[in-house]
Write an enzyme that holds these catalytic residues in place. Structure first.
Site, PDB file in Angstrom:
ATOM      1  N   LYS A  13       0.841  -1.209   0.000  1.00  0.00           N
ATOM      2  CA  LYS A  13       0.000   0.000   0.000  1.00  0.00           C
ATOM      3  C   LYS A  13       0.876   1.261   0.000  1.00  0.00           C
ATOM      4  CE  LYS A  13      -2.092  -1.269   3.846  1.00  0.00           C
ATOM      5  NZ  LYS A  13      -1.368  -2.539   4.128  1.00  0.00           N
ATOM      6  N   ARG A  88      -9.975   0.013   8.901  1.00  0.00           N
ATOM      7  CA  ARG A  88      -9.442  -1.319   9.160  1.00  0.00           C
ATOM      8  C   ARG A  88     -10.446  -2.180   9.896  1.00  0.00           C
ATOM      9  NH1 ARG A  88      -3.708   0.024   8.924  1.00  0.00           N
ATOM     10  NH2 ARG A  88      -2.488  -1.861   9.120  1.00  0.00           N
ATOM     11  N   ARG A 123      11.921  -5.406   5.068  1.00  0.00           N
ATOM     12  CA  ARG A 123      11.589  -4.001   4.780  1.00  0.00           C
ATOM     13  C   ARG A 123      12.520  -3.038   5.528  1.00  0.00           C
ATOM     14  NH1 ARG A 123       5.648  -1.764   5.536  1.00  0.00           N
ATOM     15  NH2 ARG A 123       5.866  -2.662   7.622  1.00  0.00           N
ATOM     16  N   ARG A 156      11.206  -1.035  11.057  1.00  0.00           N
ATOM     17  CA  ARG A 156      10.102  -0.685  11.949  1.00  0.00           C
ATOM     18  C   ARG A 156      10.029  -1.634  13.133  1.00  0.00           C
ATOM     19  NH1 ARG A 156       4.807   0.374   8.329  1.00  0.00           N
ATOM     20  NH2 ARG A 156       3.927  -1.001   9.919  1.00  0.00           N
ATOM     21  N   ARG A 167       0.005  -9.477  13.366  1.00  0.00           N
ATOM     22  CA  ARG A 167      -0.669  -8.521  12.479  1.00  0.00           C
ATOM     23  C   ARG A 167      -1.445  -9.253  11.378  1.00  0.00           C
ATOM     24  NH1 ARG A 167       4.368  -5.208  10.791  1.00  0.00           N
ATOM     25  NH2 ARG A 167       2.993  -4.059   9.387  1.00  0.00           N
TER      26      ARG A 167
HETATM   27  P1  AP5 Z   1       4.821  -1.588   1.911  1.00  0.00           P
HETATM   28  O1  AP5 Z   1       4.513  -0.771   0.715  1.00  0.00           O
HETATM   29  O2  AP5 Z   1       5.541  -0.940   3.052  1.00  0.00           O
HETATM   30  O3  AP5 Z   1       3.511  -2.338   2.405  1.00  0.00           O
HETATM   31  P2  AP5 Z   1       2.229  -1.775   3.195  1.00  0.00           P
HETATM   32  O4  AP5 Z   1       1.053  -2.463   2.615  1.00  0.00           O
HETATM   33  O5  AP5 Z   1       2.230  -0.282   3.217  1.00  0.00           O
HETATM   34  O6  AP5 Z   1       2.567  -2.400   4.606  1.00  0.00           O
HETATM   35  P3  AP5 Z   1       2.455  -1.853   6.095  1.00  0.00           P
HETATM   36  O7  AP5 Z   1       3.233  -2.816   6.967  1.00  0.00           O
HETATM   37  O8  AP5 Z   1       2.852  -0.424   6.190  1.00  0.00           O
HETATM   38  O9  AP5 Z   1       0.991  -2.032   6.368  1.00  0.00           O
HETATM   39  P4  AP5 Z   1       0.301  -2.144   7.684  1.00  0.00           P
HETATM   40  O10 AP5 Z   1      -1.059  -2.018   7.194  1.00  0.00           O
HETATM   41  O11 AP5 Z   1       0.571  -3.303   8.531  1.00  0.00           O
HETATM   42  O12 AP5 Z   1       0.985  -0.971   8.552  1.00  0.00           O
HETATM   43  P5  AP5 Z   1       0.470   0.448   9.026  1.00  0.00           P
HETATM   44  O13 AP5 Z   1       1.633   1.329   9.136  1.00  0.00           O
HETATM   45  O14 AP5 Z   1      -0.719   0.893   8.261  1.00  0.00           O
HETATM   46  O15 AP5 Z   1       5.671  -2.868   1.409  1.00  0.00           O
HETATM   47  C1  AP5 Z   1       6.159  -3.823   2.326  1.00  0.00           C
HETATM   48  C2  AP5 Z   1       7.547  -4.319   1.875  1.00  0.00           C
HETATM   49  O16 AP5 Z   1       7.416  -5.056   0.664  1.00  0.00           O
HETATM   50  C3  AP5 Z   1       8.553  -3.201   1.571  1.00  0.00           C
HETATM   51  O17 AP5 Z   1       9.823  -3.637   1.972  1.00  0.00           O
HETATM   52  C4  AP5 Z   1       8.477  -3.031   0.048  1.00  0.00           C
HETATM   53  O18 AP5 Z   1       9.692  -2.558  -0.505  1.00  0.00           O
HETATM   54  C5  AP5 Z   1       8.183  -4.458  -0.401  1.00  0.00           C
HETATM   55  N1  AP5 Z   1       7.337  -4.522  -1.589  1.00  0.00           N
HETATM   56  C6  AP5 Z   1       6.289  -3.707  -1.916  1.00  0.00           C
HETATM   57  N2  AP5 Z   1       5.745  -4.096  -3.082  1.00  0.00           N
HETATM   58  C7  AP5 Z   1       6.462  -5.198  -3.484  1.00  0.00           C
HETATM   59  C8  AP5 Z   1       6.374  -6.081  -4.613  1.00  0.00           C
HETATM   60  N3  AP5 Z   1       5.448  -5.894  -5.571  1.00  0.00           N
HETATM   61  N4  AP5 Z   1       7.238  -7.101  -4.693  1.00  0.00           N
HETATM   62  C9  AP5 Z   1       8.198  -7.300  -3.737  1.00  0.00           C
HETATM   63  N5  AP5 Z   1       8.324  -6.500  -2.660  1.00  0.00           N
HETATM   64  C10 AP5 Z   1       7.479  -5.467  -2.542  1.00  0.00           C
HETATM   65  O19 AP5 Z   1      -0.078   0.089  10.500  1.00  0.00           O
HETATM   66  C11 AP5 Z   1       0.793  -0.270  11.559  1.00  0.00           C
HETATM   67  C12 AP5 Z   1      -0.002  -0.439  12.839  1.00  0.00           C
HETATM   68  O20 AP5 Z   1      -0.662   0.797  13.178  1.00  0.00           O
HETATM   69  C13 AP5 Z   1      -1.126  -1.472  12.797  1.00  0.00           C
HETATM   70  O21 AP5 Z   1      -0.666  -2.767  13.062  1.00  0.00           O
HETATM   71  C14 AP5 Z   1      -2.077  -0.926  13.893  1.00  0.00           C
HETATM   72  O22 AP5 Z   1      -1.607  -1.269  15.181  1.00  0.00           O
HETATM   73  C15 AP5 Z   1      -1.960   0.577  13.737  1.00  0.00           C
HETATM   74  N6  AP5 Z   1      -2.986   1.119  12.822  1.00  0.00           N
HETATM   75  C16 AP5 Z   1      -2.766   1.721  11.612  1.00  0.00           C
HETATM   76  N7  AP5 Z   1      -3.939   2.083  11.048  1.00  0.00           N
HETATM   77  C17 AP5 Z   1      -4.912   1.702  11.914  1.00  0.00           C
HETATM   78  C18 AP5 Z   1      -6.325   1.776  11.882  1.00  0.00           C
HETATM   79  N8  AP5 Z   1      -6.980   2.314  10.828  1.00  0.00           N
HETATM   80  N9  AP5 Z   1      -7.021   1.284  12.928  1.00  0.00           N
HETATM   81  C19 AP5 Z   1      -6.393   0.742  13.995  1.00  0.00           C
HETATM   82  N10 AP5 Z   1      -5.041   0.622  14.073  1.00  0.00           N
HETATM   83  C20 AP5 Z   1      -4.311   1.102  13.054  1.00  0.00           C
END
Ligand code: AP5
Length: 216
Positions: A13, A88, A123, A156, A167
């Site tokens: 994402k 979410r 990552r 991270r 997660r």
């Molecule tokens: P990346 O692009 O970083 O993936 P992402 O989908 O953004 O992953 P996140 O880990 O950021 O998502 P998340 O939803 O768990 O975390 P968030 O910060 O929102 O890509 C991942 C890796 O893969 C990278 O190394 C990239 O280079 C590689 N990659 C990408 N595309 C690729 C491809 N095509 N092929 C190969 N490699 C590739 O949330 C974190 C925490 O915050 C949650 O756990 C929760 O506790 C809290 N939180 C956030 N939002 C909420 C909410 N709305 N409600 C409640 N809690 C929340």
């Protein structure tokens, strides 16, 4: 253009949001990034959020709903936004609707659990810009350094394997139901629901995404 990004942790994402920002000149609103900023700043909200994030659990709905509602009122969102990582849960999706925050597209990125683990353990991120790398799949030009600024990349706190597994479980239990929710909603009108197979090279996923957006 108003876009919502859905998908497992590590589905790409944040990576694909960078392409959308460049093309449409609209900001990315990542609830994860906002919560990490609050943790870094040591605010009461950040201290509350940290307890959940370190365990791989979701932060309570009321906390993130208020964050998003305030953020979309800011001036840079006047022409649209990319919301990444929100909603979410079903209550978060309902809160969006009640606040009359509409979207043109919901984009779902599909990958399986094993790929999530491979991606997140490798990552590395540049927190000030949100640029994301992977030690094997998408390495920086210089190991451990951001391509643009040359600053250090970091891992991270929640990308440790036990937290990643938690997660993934949280996603299946609480976030996956949103797929059916938005598929059903799209049958009655906007937002349009677009589902992208997100395994394979970053550029292939990017091209599939823009093709699905219909050249808009
Ligand atoms: P990346 O692009 O970083 O993936 P992402 O989908 O953004 O992953 P996140 O880990 O950021 O998502 P998340 O939803 O768990 O975390 P968030 O910060 O929102 O890509 C991942 C890796 O893969 C990278 O190394 C990239 O280079 C590689 N990659 C990408 N595309 C690729 C491809 N095509 N092929 C190969 N490699 C590739 O949330 C974190 C925490 O915050 C949650 O756990 C929760 O506790 C809290 N939180 C956030 N939002 C909420 C909410 N709305 N409600 C409640 N809690 C929340």
């Amino acid at each position: 253009m108003k876009v919502m990004l859905l998908g497992m942790p590590g589905a790409g994402k944040g990576t694909q949001a960078q392409f959308l920002m460049d093309r449409y000149r609209i900001p990315q609103i990542s609830t994860g990034d906002m919560l990490r900023a609050a943790i870094k700043a040591g605010t009461p909200l950040g201290n509350e959020a940290r307890r959940y994030m370190d365990r791989g659990e979701l932060v309570p709905d009321h906390v993130v709903i208020e964050l998003v509602k305030q953020r979309v009122r800011e001036a840079d969102c006047a022409n649209g936004y990319i919301i990444d990582g929100f909603p979410r849960t079903i209550p978060q999706a309902r809160a969006l609707q009640e606040a009359d925050l509409d979207f043109d597209f919901v984009i779902e990125f599909r990958i399986d659990d094993d790929e999530v683990l491979r991606r997140l353990t490798g990552r590395r991120v540049h927190p000030p810009s949100g640029r994301t790398y992977h030690v094997v799949y998408n390495p920086p030009k210089v190991r451990g350094k951001d391509d643009v600024t040359g600053e250090d990349l970091v891992q991270r706190a929640d990308d440790a394997e036990p937290t990643i597994l938690r997660r993934i479980t949280t996603y299946h239990a609480q976030t996956r139901p949103l797929v059916d929710y938005y598929v059903e909603r799209s049958k009655r009108g906007p937002p349009r629901y677009v589902s992208i197979e997100a395994t394979g090279p970053v550029e292939r996923v990017r091209d599939a995404m823009f093709a699905a957006l219909g050249g808009q």
